[in-house]
Design a protein around this motif. Structure first.
Motif, short mmCIF file in Angstrom:
data_model
loop_
_atom_site.label_atom_id
_atom_site.label_comp_id
_atom_site.label_asym_id
_atom_site.label_seq_id
_atom_site.Cartn_x
_atom_site.Cartn_y
_atom_site.Cartn_z
N ASP A 149 1.33 -5.22 -2.90
CA ASP A 149 2.14 -5.40 -1.70
C ASP A 149 3.54 -5.91 -2.06
OD1 ASP A 149 2.00 -5.04 1.09
OD2 ASP A 149 2.11 -7.22 1.34
N VAL B 158 -7.44 -0.76 -3.62
CA VAL B 158 -6.30 -0.38 -2.77
C VAL B 158 -6.33 -1.01 -1.40
CG1 VAL B 158 -5.74 1.80 -3.89
CG2 VAL B 158 -7.43 1.78 -2.06
N ASP C 88 6.59 3.02 0.06
CA ASP C 88 5.59 3.02 1.11
C ASP C 88 4.30 2.39 0.62
OD1 ASP C 88 3.65 5.36 2.98
OD2 ASP C 88 4.70 3.59 3.71
N ARG C 89 4.01 2.61 -0.66
CA ARG C 89 2.76 2.11 -1.23
C ARG C 89 2.96 1.65 -2.64
NH1 ARG C 89 -2.99 4.59 0.07
NH2 ARG C 89 -2.88 4.38 2.33
N CYS C 90 2.02 0.84 -3.07
CA CYS C 90 2.00 0.45 -4.48
C CYS C 90 0.56 0.25 -4.89
CB CYS C 90 2.80 -0.83 -4.69
SG CYS C 90 2.77 -1.43 -6.39
N THR C 91 0.24 0.71 -6.07
CA THR C 91 -1.11 0.50 -6.60
C THR C 91 -0.98 -0.15 -7.97
OG1 THR C 91 -1.71 2.58 -5.51
CG2 THR C 91 -3.30 1.66 -7.05
N ARG D 139 5.54 -3.03 -3.62
CA ARG D 139 5.96 -2.09 -2.57
C ARG D 139 7.21 -2.61 -1.84
NH1 ARG D 139 4.78 -2.06 2.84
NH2 ARG D 139 3.53 -3.95 2.67
C1 SIN Z 1 0.10 -1.64 0.10
O1 SIN Z 1 0.27 -0.57 0.66
O2 SIN Z 1 1.00 -2.41 -0.12
C2 SIN Z 1 -1.29 -2.01 -0.35
C3 SIN Z 1 -1.74 -1.14 -1.49
C4 SIN Z 1 -2.05 0.23 -1.05
O3 SIN Z 1 -2.55 0.44 0.04
O4 SIN Z 1 -1.81 1.17 -1.84
#
Ligand code: SIN
Ligand code: C2E
Ligand code: SIN
Ligand code: SIN
Ligand code: FE
Ligand code: FE
Length: 373
Positions: A36, A63, A45-48, A39
């Motif tokens: 989070d 996730v 929008d997202r980070c993994t 991101r």
């Molecule tokens: C996020 O979106 O920040 C949480 C991680 C994810 O859903 O990929």
């Protein structure tokens, strides 16, 4: 440029996450909080955040709450490429990349368009995972060098945090496992007192230190050596607590306790229990090869086994057992001199005599309590 975080904002952002994360103990939750943070740092929008599992050669991540961790082979995906090559990547048309794996998209129904992946290293310079930020915001923007710099800053911090949290989880898991196994051992009907195992632990520590094992190994062995006789829980009462000397058949049954203990412990991945498995298996092996169960010789016997052998016998000889009275010190020392290079590792036997005062101090400190029946 509105889609790049200003330094001041960035510091505030990181600070607020550090505060939150430091209060969190679960590695999975920490992964999600770091994702989070990543991101938000780069307006994605997202980070993994992916972690390497060396044993299974996979990458795994968490996730979202309520979804099981996702795991992919280390050979798969753009993220796999980043980890193998130890190089960051910026990919602007993900579905056109032959390496794209898309497991997360499949499991979450998301559509990845562009991404930036950067490897995460620990203190020792080993790769432990990767940060993957996905879909630059606002829509249709792409990742730039500045994003890369920001996420690299965050990743140094992330690597350390994750390593610490995995370590803490490892400790927690070990303790749970030990408590469980000790619960099983609680069923044990052997008449030896709790102080026997404590003394064996301390004798092992003295020898391990004198021998020059690392601090970590000393701690591991000290924790593991008390479990050397775990296999006795499976020995029938009539044999285990026979008030006199064994006949040959009884002796045979008792001799199985080494391998029985090993079989209970061998499945564990935990350092401590792995060491306990070794100690259980090898504490009755003898330096000259005349021991059991495998007639191992000399340094074929793990140092943990050789040390525990001395600790165990020193304690057994000095204690009353259902089958024998405690020996005098003189008789004990004579046996140790005779068995130097036979039963016992000669170097360890010398260290035993050099550190005799410490052994006797432990024995005094941890005397058997009188049992009222
Ligand atoms: C996020 O979106 O920040 C949480 C991680 C994810 O859903 O990929
Ligand atoms: P333990 O009582 O903890 O003894 C551990 C080891 O100390 C023994 O391993 C042996 O190497 C040494 N030891 C103990 N007492 C003596 C002794 O009187 N003389 C000599 N020379 N060495 C001694 P070992 O022999 O493999 O025995 C393993 C375990 O089997 C013992 O653990 C004990 O629980 C049991 N055991 C062995 N012999 C008898 C017996 O005759 N009667 C009964 N009831 N139990 C026995
Ligand atoms: C995945 O979601 O399976 C990993 C994405 C990739 O890097 O290919
Ligand atoms: C034992 O006591 O455990 C067997 C060795 C011996 O009888 O001296
Ligand atoms: Fe034993
Ligand atoms: Fe013992």
């Amino acid at each position: 440029m509105s889609n790049v975080t200003k330094p001041q904002e960035m510091i505030e952002l990181i600070f607020s996450y550090i505060t939150q994360i430091s209060a969190e103990r679960s590695a999975e939750n920490i992964l999600m909080m770091l994702a989070d943070m990543g991101r938000r740092l780069v307006y994605a929008d997202r980070c993994t955040v992916w972690m390497v599992n060396r044993k299974k050669e996979t990458l795994w991540t968490k996730v979202a709450h309520g979804i099981d961790p996702i795991e992919i082979p280390m050979s798969a995906g753009i993220v796999g490429r980043c980890v193998r090559d130890k190089k960051h990547l910026i990919i602007n048309n993900v579905y056109a990349d032959p390496d794209f794996h898309g497991e997360v998209d499949r499991q979450t129904g998301y559509l990845t368009k562009n991404m930036m992946v950067i490897p995460m290293f620990n203190h020792d310079g080993n790769i432990i995972g990767a940060f993957q930020v996905i879909n630059k915001l606002p829509k249709d923007e792409v990742f730039v060098q500045e994003d890369l710099r920001y996420i690299m800053l965050a990743s140094t911090y992330a690597a350390e945090t994750i390593e610490t949290s995995l370590l803490l989880e490892e400790i927690d898991a070990t303790q749970k496992e030990v408590v469980y196994i000790m619960g099983v051992t609680g069923e044990s009907r052997s008449k030896e007192t709790g102080n026997h195992v404590k003394r064996v632990a301390e004798y092992s520590r003295i020898l391990a230190q004198a021998y020059g094992l690392s601090e970590e190994e000393v701690d591991t062995l000290t924790g593991a050596s008390p479990m050397h006789d775990l296999g006795k829980i499976a020995i029938p009462d009539a044999v285990l607590n026979k008030p006199g000397r064994f006949n040959e058949a009884e002796r045979k049954i008792m001799d199985t306790h080494a391998e029985l203990g090993y079989n209970i412990l061998k499945g564990s991945e935990r350092t401590l229990l792995k060491a306990a498995a070794i100690v259980s298996y090898q504490h009755h092996e003898k330096w000259d090869g005349s021991g059991y169960p495998n007639s191992l010789k000399g340094e074929e016997i793990h140092i943990y086994g050789r040390i525990t052998a001395i600790a165990d016998v020193f304690d057994a000889l000095g204690s009353d057992r259902v089958y024998k009275k405690a020996w005098s010190d003189e008789k004990i020392f004579n046996l140790f001199k005779e068995e130097r290079g036979r039963h016992f590792d000669p170097k360890l036997t010398d260290l035993f005599f050099e550190n005799l005062e410490n052994f006797l101090a432990v024995r005094d400190e941890l005397q058997d309590e009188f049992m009222h029946e």
